[in-house]
Scaffold this active site. Sequence first.
Site, PDB file in Angstrom:
ATOM      1  N   ASP A 152      61.692  72.216  61.851  1.00  0.00           N
ATOM      2  CA  ASP A 152      62.157  70.892  62.296  1.00  0.00           C
ATOM      3  C   ASP A 152      60.981  70.073  62.830  1.00  0.00           C
ATOM      4  O   ASP A 152      60.853  68.880  62.573  1.00  0.00           O
ATOM      5  CB  ASP A 152      63.164  71.022  63.434  1.00  0.00           C
ATOM      6  CG  ASP A 152      64.368  71.873  63.108  1.00  0.00           C
ATOM      7  OD1 ASP A 152      64.233  73.110  63.076  1.00  0.00           O
ATOM      8  OD2 ASP A 152      65.452  71.309  62.874  1.00  0.00           O
ATOM      9  N   ASN A 184      68.606  76.727  66.688  1.00  0.00           N
ATOM     10  CA  ASN A 184      67.592  77.800  66.684  1.00  0.00           C
ATOM     11  C   ASN A 184      67.425  78.406  68.077  1.00  0.00           C
ATOM     12  O   ASN A 184      67.260  79.611  68.237  1.00  0.00           O
ATOM     13  CB  ASN A 184      66.249  77.242  66.221  1.00  0.00           C
ATOM     14  CG  ASN A 184      66.228  76.990  64.732  1.00  0.00           C
ATOM     15  OD1 ASN A 184      66.756  77.779  63.942  1.00  0.00           O
ATOM     16  ND2 ASN A 184      65.650  75.867  64.330  1.00  0.00           N
ATOM     17  N   THR A 244      68.869  68.444  60.310  1.00  0.00           N
ATOM     18  CA  THR A 244      68.124  69.642  59.906  1.00  0.00           C
ATOM     19  C   THR A 244      68.491  70.852  60.770  1.00  0.00           C
ATOM     20  O   THR A 244      67.727  71.822  60.849  1.00  0.00           O
ATOM     21  CB  THR A 244      66.601  69.403  59.997  1.00  0.00           C
ATOM     22  OG1 THR A 244      66.266  69.159  61.376  1.00  0.00           O
ATOM     23  CG2 THR A 244      66.175  68.226  59.145  1.00  0.00           C
ATOM     24  N   PHE A 267      72.043  79.652  57.975  1.00  0.00           N
ATOM     25  CA  PHE A 267      72.180  79.507  59.435  1.00  0.00           C
ATOM     26  C   PHE A 267      72.813  78.176  59.859  1.00  0.00           C
ATOM     27  O   PHE A 267      73.755  78.162  60.654  1.00  0.00           O
ATOM     28  CB  PHE A 267      70.798  79.663  60.073  1.00  0.00           C
ATOM     29  CG  PHE A 267      70.788  79.497  61.564  1.00  0.00           C
ATOM     30  CD1 PHE A 267      70.351  78.317  62.138  1.00  0.00           C
ATOM     31  CD2 PHE A 267      71.231  80.518  62.401  1.00  0.00           C
ATOM     32  CE1 PHE A 267      70.342  78.153  63.523  1.00  0.00           C
ATOM     33  CE2 PHE A 267      71.226  80.367  63.783  1.00  0.00           C
ATOM     34  CZ  PHE A 267      70.786  79.180  64.343  1.00  0.00           C
ATOM     35  N   ASN A 268      72.289  77.036  59.393  1.00  0.00           N
ATOM     36  CA  ASN A 268      72.767  75.738  59.891  1.00  0.00           C
ATOM     37  C   ASN A 268      74.271  75.560  59.671  1.00  0.00           C
ATOM     38  O   ASN A 268      74.980  75.044  60.529  1.00  0.00           O
ATOM     39  CB  ASN A 268      72.033  74.583  59.202  1.00  0.00           C
ATOM     40  CG  ASN A 268      70.619  74.417  59.712  1.00  0.00           C
ATOM     41  OD1 ASN A 268      70.274  74.930  60.773  1.00  0.00           O
ATOM     42  ND2 ASN A 268      69.787  73.719  58.950  1.00  0.00           N
TER      43      ASN A 268
END
Length: 316
Positions: free
Chosen positions: A15, A40, A126, A168-169
């Site tokens: 990011d 994160n 993001t 993940f996101n």
Amino acid sequence: MTRKIIIDCDPGQDDAVALFLAFASDGELDLLGITAVGGNVPLELTQRNARMMCDIANRKETPVHAGCATPTVRPLRTAEMIHGRTGINGIDVFEPETPLQEQHAVDFIIRTLLDADDASITLVPTGPLTNIGTAIDREPAILGKVEQIVLMGGAMREGGNRTPSAEFNILVDPDAADIVFRCGRPIVQMGLDVTHQVLSTRERIERIKALDNPVADATAGMLSFFARYDTEKYTSKGAPLHDPCTLAWLIEPGLFAGKDCNVAIETQSDLTLGHTAVDFWHVTDRPINVHWIHSVDADGFYELLTARLARFGGSD
Ligand code: RIB
Ligand code: CA
């Protein structure tokens, strides 16, 4: 004509590099603000990290807003095993001078969009989609002001990176992702299938390091740390530089290739929660909602990134 954007992120080394790429692209992009989300690492770190990047790039006037600390209905999952305890391991952390804005990120997104012209602002998420999904759910009228949503998340052939079937996101907040993917505005999606093609190899990091300016030094330090996890897991030659793919597409879309298709989000199954079902071969009658990016000129991507990072040293 510059494109107005809001970057919603969870820094995270990748990011952070996406923010640097945006800062170096005033000719193409008008960065209205940065919104941070829990992802994160927890929100208090992602907002701090975003502000650190503004300091390092000497862009301390950039509005940075903290958003949602936890997903809409589920507990937060973080990724310190990949990003380190600070979220940006690879550089020394410091208390940034860039101030944190009082206004909550979701209110900033809503207010900025409602005050904008129709279809005039591009959202660039993001991280987990909690801030974006919450804003759409709270004030659907903002959708008419959204030009595009250019996001990093999901996967097709690459499978998952946090579970066997989820990236993940999307996994962190599948319910918010479902709101976004059903919202009706055009989405450009950078999934693992394309981001796993842009590996931050040792050679590429060295070229960035050789630029010898504070932003390039920070980038090289963060990518060197970021590479260790994926090189071991995938036995690859470097870590995939996920999030900067969104900004690179906005700056030089010709580096990428994609296909319009439907993408739907799994929000129920414990086994496949957060899976992005990409109807690449149009085998369903689900409506087209995504331009799915499947390939990239990786060398061209790193040439663009390196050239833009060089701008922080005063050279074009
Ligand atoms: O799966 C990769 C994504 O998860 C990237 O955006 C990375 O920063 C993490 O948020
Ligand atoms: Ca991210």
